[in-house]
Design an enzyme around this catalytic site. Sequence first.
Site, short mmCIF file in Angstrom:
data_model
loop_
_atom_site.label_atom_id
_atom_site.label_comp_id
_atom_site.label_asym_id
_atom_site.label_seq_id
_atom_site.Cartn_x
_atom_site.Cartn_y
_atom_site.Cartn_z
N ARG A 129 -11.77 -4.37 17.03
CA ARG A 129 -11.02 -3.11 17.05
C ARG A 129 -11.92 -1.90 16.79
NH1 ARG A 129 -5.40 -2.87 14.07
NH2 ARG A 129 -6.54 -3.39 12.18
N ARG A 184 -6.44 -9.72 3.86
CA ARG A 184 -5.26 -9.08 4.45
C ARG A 184 -4.30 -10.12 5.03
NH1 ARG A 184 -8.05 -5.14 8.36
NH2 ARG A 184 -5.97 -4.72 9.18
N LYS A 201 1.31 -3.93 16.18
CA LYS A 201 2.43 -3.10 15.74
C LYS A 201 2.20 -1.63 16.07
CE LYS A 201 2.15 -3.98 11.34
NZ LYS A 201 1.12 -4.98 11.12
N ARG A 238 -12.79 0.42 11.39
CA ARG A 238 -12.08 0.67 10.15
C ARG A 238 -12.76 -0.06 8.99
NH1 ARG A 238 -5.75 -0.34 11.00
NH2 ARG A 238 -6.02 -1.55 9.09
N ARG A 264 6.59 -4.08 3.62
CA ARG A 264 5.64 -5.18 3.66
C ARG A 264 5.90 -6.17 2.53
NH1 ARG A 264 1.13 -2.62 6.57
NH2 ARG A 264 -0.52 -4.13 6.90
P1 ADP Z 1 -2.76 -3.61 9.45
O1 ADP Z 1 -1.33 -3.80 9.81
O2 ADP Z 1 -3.67 -3.85 10.62
O3 ADP Z 1 -3.20 -4.35 8.22
P2 ADP Z 1 -2.22 -0.95 8.43
O4 ADP Z 1 -2.84 0.27 8.95
O5 ADP Z 1 -0.75 -1.13 8.62
O6 ADP Z 1 -3.03 -2.12 9.12
O7 ADP Z 1 -2.52 -1.12 6.86
C1 ADP Z 1 -3.80 -0.99 6.33
C2 ADP Z 1 -3.77 -1.20 4.82
O8 ADP Z 1 -2.96 -0.19 4.21
C3 ADP Z 1 -3.15 -2.51 4.36
O9 ADP Z 1 -4.08 -3.57 4.36
C4 ADP Z 1 -2.68 -2.16 2.94
O10 ADP Z 1 -3.75 -2.16 2.03
C5 ADP Z 1 -2.23 -0.73 3.10
N1 ADP Z 1 -0.78 -0.66 3.40
C6 ADP Z 1 -0.22 -0.23 4.56
N2 ADP Z 1 1.12 -0.31 4.50
C7 ADP Z 1 1.42 -0.82 3.27
C8 ADP Z 1 2.62 -1.16 2.61
N3 ADP Z 1 3.82 -1.02 3.19
N4 ADP Z 1 2.55 -1.66 1.34
C9 ADP Z 1 1.37 -1.81 0.74
N5 ADP Z 1 0.19 -1.53 1.32
C10 ADP Z 1 0.20 -1.04 2.57
#
Ligand code: ADP
Length: 211
Positions: free
Chosen positions: A127, A170, A13, A159, A88
């Site tokens: 990654r 996750r 994404k 990360r 999400r």
């Molecule tokens: P990925 O899509 O690879 O999991 P992100 O950088 O989008 O990575 O998200 C990392 C973390 O940030 C998620 O695992 C979650 O804990 C938090 N997070 C990100 N976006 C949201 C969201 N919309 N709602 C709740 N938690 C979020």
Amino acid sequence: MIIILLGAPGSGKGTQAKMLSSKFNIPHISTGDIFRRNIKENTLLGKKAKMYIDKGQLVPDEVTCEIVDDRINMDDCRNGFILDGFPRTIFQANELENMLQKLQLEINYVLNIVVTNQSVITRISGRRMCNCGQIYHIDRNPTKIDGICDVCGEATYIRDDDQPKTIKTRLQAYHQATKPLEDYYLKKGLLINIDGEPAPKEVFNEVVTVI
Ligand code: ADP
Ligand code: ZN
């Protein structure tokens, strides 16, 4: 133009969002990036988010919705934006509707990047990140010099939430909370599935073709 990117963690994404952002000249809003920046700067938001993120859990909806509402109300979002990692949950999707209604804006596309669980695990475990925003993969997209960013010369890093144990949580969160959004946006006639398995540029070509 308002584009939402859906997809599992590691589906690509963020990579697609960056390319879309430069093609259409609209901001790329990544809730994950916002959280990580705040964690690094040790802000109040960062402290709140860190304990969830490190465990691979979702940050609570109210916290997440507030930062998105603030962000999309900024001037640079008037011509549209790309949401990467938000919404999400169904709750977040409904909140987004309210936020957009106030701004008299509408979602144009929801791009669902589809990849297998196995690809997710391979991708996330390889990654590597850089503070400048570049993202690498040890096999698929390696840095020219091992561990050094091609763009800015700083050291790349893994990360915190990319550890194998956390990846599992996750993925669970994704299947439980986020997957239902596919149906949600399908019913609204906004969902477009994109095969996320090919190389980033090929995926991007498909994205550009469908929108
Ligand atoms: P990925 O899509 O690879 O999991 P992100 O950088 O989008 O990575 O998200 C990392 C973390 O940030 C998620 O695992 C979650 O804990 C938090 N997070 C990100 N976006 C949201 C969201 N919309 N709602 C709740 N938690 C979020
Ligand atoms: Zn860099």
